[in-house]
Design a protein around this motif. Structure first.
Motif, mmCIF file in Angstrom:
data_model
loop_
_atom_site.group_PDB
_atom_site.id
_atom_site.type_symbol
_atom_site.label_atom_id
_atom_site.label_comp_id
_atom_site.label_asym_id
_atom_site.label_seq_id
_atom_site.Cartn_x
_atom_site.Cartn_y
_atom_site.Cartn_z
ATOM 1 N N UNK A 60 8.809 -29.975 69.406
ATOM 2 C CA UNK A 60 9.345 -30.231 68.077
ATOM 3 C C UNK A 60 9.649 -28.934 67.356
ATOM 4 N N UNK A 61 10.664 -28.968 66.520
ATOM 5 C CA UNK A 61 11.025 -27.833 65.679
ATOM 6 C C UNK A 61 11.006 -28.344 64.242
ATOM 7 N N UNK A 62 10.218 -27.689 63.369
ATOM 8 C CA UNK A 62 10.048 -28.236 62.014
ATOM 9 C C UNK A 62 11.332 -28.354 61.192
ATOM 10 N N UNK A 63 12.225 -27.405 61.307
ATOM 11 C CA UNK A 63 13.460 -27.427 60.515
ATOM 12 C C UNK A 63 14.679 -27.353 61.430
ATOM 13 N N UNK A 64 15.721 -28.062 61.094
ATOM 14 C CA UNK A 64 16.962 -28.072 61.881
ATOM 15 C C UNK A 64 17.504 -26.653 62.066
ATOM 16 N N UNK A 65 17.368 -25.825 61.049
ATOM 17 C CA UNK A 65 17.871 -24.449 61.116
ATOM 18 C C UNK A 65 17.119 -23.588 62.132
ATOM 19 N N UNK A 66 15.955 -24.049 62.589
ATOM 20 C CA UNK A 66 15.149 -23.279 63.542
ATOM 21 C C UNK A 66 15.459 -23.619 65.004
ATOM 22 N N UNK A 67 16.327 -24.587 65.244
ATOM 23 C CA UNK A 67 16.597 -25.051 66.614
ATOM 24 C C UNK A 67 17.187 -23.937 67.476
ATOM 25 N N UNK A 68 18.168 -23.201 66.958
ATOM 26 C CA UNK A 68 18.811 -22.138 67.754
ATOM 27 C C UNK A 68 17.794 -21.083 68.166
ATOM 28 N N UNK A 69 16.939 -20.672 67.242
ATOM 29 C CA UNK A 69 15.928 -19.663 67.575
ATOM 30 C C UNK A 69 14.944 -20.197 68.607
ATOM 31 N N UNK A 70 14.524 -21.451 68.462
ATOM 32 C CA UNK A 70 13.577 -22.055 69.412
ATOM 33 C C UNK A 70 14.205 -22.142 70.805
ATOM 34 N N UNK A 71 15.479 -22.520 70.875
ATOM 35 C CA UNK A 71 16.162 -22.589 72.170
ATOM 36 C C UNK A 71 16.315 -21.206 72.787
ATOM 37 N N UNK A 72 16.636 -20.208 71.960
ATOM 38 C CA UNK A 72 16.782 -18.836 72.470
ATOM 39 C C UNK A 72 15.452 -18.335 73.024
ATOM 40 N N UNK A 73 14.371 -18.619 72.317
ATOM 41 C CA UNK A 73 13.042 -18.210 72.797
ATOM 42 C C UNK A 73 12.700 -18.901 74.110
ATOM 43 N N UNK A 74 12.956 -20.196 74.197
ATOM 44 C CA UNK A 74 12.632 -20.946 75.410
ATOM 45 C C UNK A 74 13.507 -20.488 76.577
ATOM 46 N N UNK A 111 31.041 -27.094 67.477
ATOM 47 C CA UNK A 111 30.634 -25.948 66.658
ATOM 48 C C UNK A 111 29.289 -25.412 67.131
ATOM 49 N N UNK A 112 28.341 -26.320 67.408
ATOM 50 C CA UNK A 112 27.027 -25.894 67.908
ATOM 51 C C UNK A 112 27.148 -25.205 69.263
ATOM 52 N N UNK A 113 28.036 -25.713 70.128
ATOM 53 C CA UNK A 113 28.216 -25.103 71.450
ATOM 54 C C UNK A 113 28.705 -23.660 71.309
ATOM 55 N N UNK A 114 29.700 -23.450 70.465
ATOM 56 C CA UNK A 114 30.236 -22.100 70.265
ATOM 57 C C UNK A 114 29.185 -21.165 69.667
ATOM 58 N N UNK A 115 28.493 -21.629 68.627
ATOM 59 C CA UNK A 115 27.507 -20.781 67.954
ATOM 60 C C UNK A 115 26.320 -20.465 68.860
ATOM 61 N N UNK A 116 25.800 -21.465 69.539
ATOM 62 C CA UNK A 116 24.625 -21.260 70.378
ATOM 63 C C UNK A 116 24.944 -20.407 71.615
ATOM 64 N N UNK A 117 26.156 -20.528 72.139
ATOM 65 C CA UNK A 117 26.547 -19.667 73.272
ATOM 66 C C UNK A 117 26.476 -18.202 72.846
ATOM 67 N N UNK A 118 26.911 -17.911 71.641
ATOM 68 C CA UNK A 118 26.826 -16.538 71.127
ATOM 69 C C UNK A 118 25.382 -16.080 70.966
ATOM 70 N N UNK A 119 24.523 -16.979 70.518
ATOM 71 C CA UNK A 119 23.107 -16.652 70.316
ATOM 72 C C UNK A 119 22.385 -16.428 71.642
ATOM 73 N N UNK A 120 22.675 -17.234 72.633
ATOM 74 C CA UNK A 120 21.942 -17.193 73.902
ATOM 75 C C UNK A 120 22.453 -16.145 74.889
ATOM 76 N N UNK A 121 23.642 -15.634 74.687
ATOM 77 C CA UNK A 121 24.238 -14.701 75.633
ATOM 78 C C UNK A 121 23.522 -13.350 75.621
ATOM 79 N N UNK A 122 23.196 -12.871 76.822
ATOM 80 C CA UNK A 122 22.586 -11.549 76.975
ATOM 81 C C UNK A 122 23.322 -10.807 78.083
#
Length: 188
Positions: free
Chosen positions: A90-104, A120-131
């Motif tokens: 579980x993630x307490x706030x919707x805004x924390x989902x991207x960070x939780x996914x990046x950590x996992x 929109x989520x796919x585009x944004x999260x791809x940018x967050x997760x890319x290393x």
């Protein structure tokens, strides 16, 4: 109902179908009064095998209906896959989902798929997760055919990648190099 006298008169039949039908019609002519309706009807209702890995009962029923299956034998079986683990975090706030996914995702090796609800989520999260070690690519119906093909090719080439996708990527991916699947949102 119009039925041709000979299968050879039907241009949409393959050679194999015509040969099979000729044999069936000859059998029916010797077994009955010459009526050859049964053989012709069999072409309208061929044997059908439908398979799915994850269909719910309503989806199975819909498939049976769309395929015109009559009294199908439906086999539903479980599976024992000790190498697969299901976990919910579980993630307490919707805004924390991207960070939780990046950590996992950072704790997981290899290629993975992250499913999201929107383009929109796919585009944004791809940018967050890319290393540098493991790039992430977005995949959704809003991409051009060329962009979707490039993302899919990148996924298939085997070196580690994360595909952040809507269900346009398909929920039944069965690729041996996929090491994890994460969901940012509950699947529909």
């Amino acid at each position: 109902t119009w039925l041709p006298d000979k299968p050879a008169d039907v241009d949409w039949l393959s050679t194999e179908q015509k040969d099979w039908l000729e044999t069936r019609l000859a059998q029916e002519d010797t077994e009955s009064d010459g009526a050859h309706l049964t053989a012709w009807k069999s072409l309208a209702h061929p044997r059908v095998l439908a398979r799915t890995a994850t269909a719910s009962p309503p989806v199975r029923d819909e498939s049976v209906s769309h395929l015109g299956m009559r009294s199908p034998k439906v086999v539903v079986a479980g599976f024992a896959r000790p190498n697969i683990r299901l976990e919910v975090r579980g993630v307490p706030e919707r805004d924390d989902v991207a960070d939780a996914l990046a950590e996992r995702a950072a704790t997981l090796d290899g290629t993975g798929i992250v499913y999201v609800a929107t383009r929109r989520d796919a585009d944004a999260l791809a940018g967050t997760l890319s290393t540098r070690r493991r790039p992430a690519v977005a995949y959704h119906a809003g991409l051009t055919t060329k962009q979707r093909h490039a993302a899919h090719s990148r996924f298939l080439e085997g070196s580690p990648v994360i595909v952040v996708a809507t269900t346009a990527f398909g929920m039944g991916i069965d690729a041996p190099h996929v090491r994890f699947v994460l969901h940012a949102d509950a699947p529909e």
